[in-house]
Design a protein around this motif. Sequence first.
Motif, PDB file in Angstrom:
ATOM      1  N   SER A   1      -5.656  -7.599  -9.179  1.00 41.67           N
ATOM      2  CA  SER A   1      -6.782  -6.665  -9.055  1.00 41.67           C
ATOM      3  C   SER A   1      -8.107  -7.406  -9.117  1.00 41.67           C
ATOM      4  O   SER A   1      -9.023  -7.170  -8.313  1.00 41.67           O
ATOM      5  CB  SER A   1      -6.730  -5.624 -10.183  1.00 41.67           C
TER       6      SER A   1
ATOM      7  N   GLU B   1      -9.993  -5.026  -6.023  1.00 42.25           N
ATOM      8  CA  GLU B   1      -9.434  -3.718  -5.697  1.00 42.25           C
ATOM      9  C   GLU B   1      -8.290  -3.448  -6.678  1.00 42.25           C
ATOM     10  O   GLU B   1      -7.487  -4.345  -6.951  1.00 42.25           O
ATOM     11  CB  GLU B   1      -8.910  -3.735  -4.255  1.00 42.25           C
TER      12      GLU B   1
ATOM     13  N   ALA C   1      -3.467   3.038  -1.626  1.00 44.70           N
ATOM     14  CA  ALA C   1      -3.725   2.252  -2.836  1.00 44.70           C
ATOM     15  C   ALA C   1      -2.695   1.129  -2.961  1.00 44.70           C
ATOM     16  O   ALA C   1      -1.548   1.266  -2.528  1.00 44.70           O
ATOM     17  CB  ALA C   1      -3.671   3.143  -4.070  1.00 44.70           C
TER      18      ALA C   1
ATOM     19  N   ARG D   1       0.849  -1.191   0.000  1.00 40.03           N
ATOM     20  CA  ARG D   1       0.000   0.000   0.000  1.00 40.03           C
ATOM     21  C   ARG D   1       0.892   1.251   0.000  1.00 40.03           C
ATOM     22  O   ARG D   1       1.833   1.348   0.782  1.00 40.03           O
ATOM     23  CB  ARG D   1      -0.928   0.002   1.212  1.00 40.03           C
TER      24      ARG D   1
ATOM     25  N   THR E   1      -6.813 -11.709   2.088  1.00 41.31           N
ATOM     26  CA  THR E   1      -7.533 -10.454   1.881  1.00 41.31           C
ATOM     27  C   THR E   1      -6.542  -9.311   1.742  1.00 41.31           C
ATOM     28  O   THR E   1      -5.411  -9.370   2.215  1.00 41.31           O
ATOM     29  CB  THR E   1      -8.468 -10.164   3.061  1.00 41.31           C
ATOM     30  N   SER E   2      -6.983  -8.249   1.088  1.00 37.80           N
ATOM     31  CA  SER E   2      -6.090  -7.103   0.866  1.00 37.80           C
ATOM     32  C   SER E   2      -5.587  -6.509   2.176  1.00 37.80           C
ATOM     33  O   SER E   2      -4.530  -5.895   2.221  1.00 37.80           O
ATOM     34  CB  SER E   2      -6.810  -6.028   0.052  1.00 37.80           C
TER      35      SER E   2
END
Length: 329
Positions: free
Chosen positions: A248, A253, A192, A187, A319-320
């Motif tokens: 993505s 995301e 992002a 990130r 998970t992100s």
Amino acid sequence: MSEQQIIAVVGATGAQGGGLVRAILDDRSGRFAARALTRDPASARARELAALGAEVVGADLDDAGSLRKAFDGAHGAFVVTNFWEPRTPEEERVRPATAREREQAGNAARAGQEAGVRHFVWSTLPDTRGYFRPGDGTPTFGGSYKVPHADGKAEADRFFLESGVPTTFLQANVYYEAFLDMFAPRRDESGALVLPLGFGEARVAAHAAEDVGRTALGIFRHGLGLAGRRVSVAGSLLTGEQYAAALSLALGEPVTYQSVGPALIRAAGFPGAGEVGNMLQYLIAAAPDLAELIDYEQLRELNPSLQSFDTWLTTHLPTSANFSSSAPS
């Protein structure tokens, strides 16, 4: 049913060897029996393989006698060495990892020859040095190596050729698992997700770790028709942008590819940064030649369960929220 042919698997508690042992045990044909070689038969991983039905045998790549005994009666042998095994600075000074790998490969090749092994599958890598120019400013290690973990294995190919035992040279590429670790998205300061990789614009081959073992089983099943051949494992051949696009889609995301030059990686200062930077520079320079080695029709014949990156992501991606919020260095 005819008597099972024994496949002796070096490094049976590791990613490649363990994948082969499990592939043999899962093979419904029952043609082969798995003999799992490990330095510590009492380890948790070794006990797990034994519980699954493998014959677990103590053997050490530094002990030729133990290898000779472990290979006795085996039809085939899978051999892999571990450049990255943790060692002390003194151990590395006395015997560098490249020298250790060459010696271990030589021990295995001679032991297999003496034991009457009929087919080797040797897990190797290409020699990268032809893709670097003299005076290009890239570091050299151990006097002559550009990417030691690859160049040393390539040098060890000769031991299997000299043994006279039919040998298939199995080449792994980037593990998909690296995208959860070394190559994981990060990130940025805005939150992002970015994928900082030193792939440039090159297409880079990657695969699940377990598909190395499954492909090795396919080679043994195929027989000696692949002796003398090089089989390069790849479930996907993608650019950095395409790997980011697959991530993505899996995460739901956006993940943006961020090209990081090999020189910047070499200058990052983390342990092994010089070799990692050289490896990525090699992957870029050698991309067309490496792509030519990949025969997808053959790979799917050897391993019908070969996984693409997007398929693998559906069952392996966390998970992100699990990705680091630190910016790439």
